[in-house]
Design a protein around this motif. Structure first.
Motif, short mmCIF file in Angstrom:
data_model
loop_
_atom_site.label_atom_id
_atom_site.label_comp_id
_atom_site.label_asym_id
_atom_site.label_seq_id
_atom_site.Cartn_x
_atom_site.Cartn_y
_atom_site.Cartn_z
N THR A 28 0.82 -1.21 0.00
CA THR A 28 0.00 0.00 0.00
C THR A 28 0.85 1.26 0.00
OG1 THR A 28 -0.13 0.21 2.40
CG2 THR A 28 -1.78 -1.21 1.33
N GLY A 29 2.14 1.10 0.06
CA GLY A 29 3.02 2.24 0.17
C GLY A 29 3.39 2.54 1.62
N THR A 30 2.50 2.15 2.55
CA THR A 30 2.78 2.34 3.97
C THR A 30 2.81 1.02 4.73
OG1 THR A 30 0.44 2.69 4.44
CG2 THR A 30 1.77 4.65 4.03
N SER A 31 2.27 -0.03 4.13
CA SER A 31 2.29 -1.35 4.76
C SER A 31 2.22 -2.43 3.69
CB SER A 31 1.13 -1.51 5.75
OG SER A 31 -0.09 -1.51 5.07
N THR A 32 2.50 -3.64 4.10
CA THR A 32 2.41 -4.78 3.18
C THR A 32 1.66 -5.92 3.86
OG1 THR A 32 4.52 -5.69 3.91
CG2 THR A 32 4.59 -4.23 2.01
N LEU A 33 0.95 -6.68 3.06
CA LEU A 33 0.26 -7.88 3.52
C LEU A 33 0.61 -9.00 2.55
CD1 LEU A 33 -3.32 -6.51 4.32
CD2 LEU A 33 -1.60 -7.21 5.98
N THR A 34 0.62 -10.24 3.05
CA THR A 34 0.93 -11.39 2.23
C THR A 34 -0.15 -12.45 2.43
OG1 THR A 34 3.29 -10.96 2.41
CG2 THR A 34 2.64 -13.17 1.72
N GLY A 35 -0.75 -12.89 1.33
CA GLY A 35 -1.74 -13.97 1.37
C GLY A 35 -1.17 -15.22 0.72
N ARG A 36 -1.60 -16.35 1.19
CA ARG A 36 -1.09 -17.63 0.67
C ARG A 36 -2.23 -18.55 0.29
NH1 ARG A 36 4.15 -17.28 1.72
NH2 ARG A 36 4.84 -16.05 3.48
N GLY A 37 -2.00 -19.34 -0.74
CA GLY A 37 -2.99 -20.31 -1.18
C GLY A 37 -2.31 -21.47 -1.88
N SER A 38 -2.97 -22.60 -1.95
CA SER A 38 -2.40 -23.75 -2.64
C SER A 38 -3.50 -24.60 -3.25
CB SER A 38 -1.55 -24.60 -1.68
OG SER A 38 -2.36 -25.18 -0.68
N ALA A 39 -3.11 -25.44 -4.16
CA ALA A 39 -4.03 -26.38 -4.81
C ALA A 39 -3.23 -27.61 -5.18
CB ALA A 39 -4.65 -25.76 -6.06
N ARG A 40 -3.89 -28.75 -5.21
CA ARG A 40 -3.20 -29.97 -5.64
C ARG A 40 -4.11 -30.73 -6.59
NH1 ARG A 40 -5.02 -34.63 -3.87
NH2 ARG A 40 -6.38 -34.67 -2.07
N CYS A 41 -3.47 -31.41 -7.48
CA CYS A 41 -4.20 -32.21 -8.45
C CYS A 41 -4.45 -33.59 -7.86
CB CYS A 41 -3.39 -32.31 -9.74
SG CYS A 41 -4.22 -33.23 -11.04
N ASN A 42 -5.71 -34.01 -7.87
CA ASN A 42 -6.03 -35.37 -7.45
C ASN A 42 -5.38 -36.32 -8.44
OD1 ASN A 42 -7.35 -37.90 -7.18
ND2 ASN A 42 -9.08 -36.88 -6.22
N PRO A 43 -4.64 -37.33 -7.98
CA PRO A 43 -3.98 -38.25 -8.90
C PRO A 43 -4.92 -38.91 -9.90
CG PRO A 43 -3.20 -38.62 -6.67
CD PRO A 43 -4.35 -37.64 -6.58
N ALA A 44 -6.22 -39.01 -9.57
CA ALA A 44 -7.18 -39.63 -10.48
C ALA A 44 -7.67 -38.65 -11.55
CB ALA A 44 -8.38 -40.16 -9.69
N ASP A 45 -7.36 -37.37 -11.39
CA ASP A 45 -7.84 -36.35 -12.34
C ASP A 45 -6.79 -36.07 -13.41
OD1 ASP A 45 -10.18 -36.10 -10.92
OD2 ASP A 45 -9.52 -34.32 -9.83
#
Length: 99
Positions: A28-45
């Motif tokens: 934002t110029g005065t602060s920072t935020l960090t978001g995290r996310g993940s996904a995995r592929c089902n082996p059957a897909d």
């Protein structure tokens, strides 16, 4: 009063062994935020990397948005204002499906 700001959002995606990880940075110029996310592929897909990218990125951005809302609520409470009501359903989708 007119005010113009520019907030920068960066998104990093890494795919490895059927798992995609995303990190979203908000500056934002005065602060920072960090978001995290993940996904995995089902082996059957069927492995479609774009789907993993979209899921992981969306989850990282959703995490970032939740942090931003919590920060806004803390600041509103600090100045004596009420907070934004908490939404109990999913944060996305068609409005008819959420109600």
């Amino acid at each position: 009063m007119t005010r113009t700001l520019e907030w920068k959002v960066g998104l990093e995606l890494v795919e490895e062994d059927g798992r995609t990880k995303a990190v979203a940075h908000l500056d934002t110029g005065t602060s920072t935020l960090t978001g995290r996310g993940s996904a995995r592929c089902n082996p059957a897909d069927v492995d479609v990397p774009a789907i993993g990218d979209e899921l992981a990125a969306g989850r990282a951005m959703k995490d970032l948005a939740a942090q931003l809302m919590r920060e806004a609520n803390r600041e509103m409470e600090a100045v004596g204002a009420g907070t934004v009501p908490q939404h109990t359903g999913p944060g996305y989708g068609w409005p008819e499906a959420v109600s």
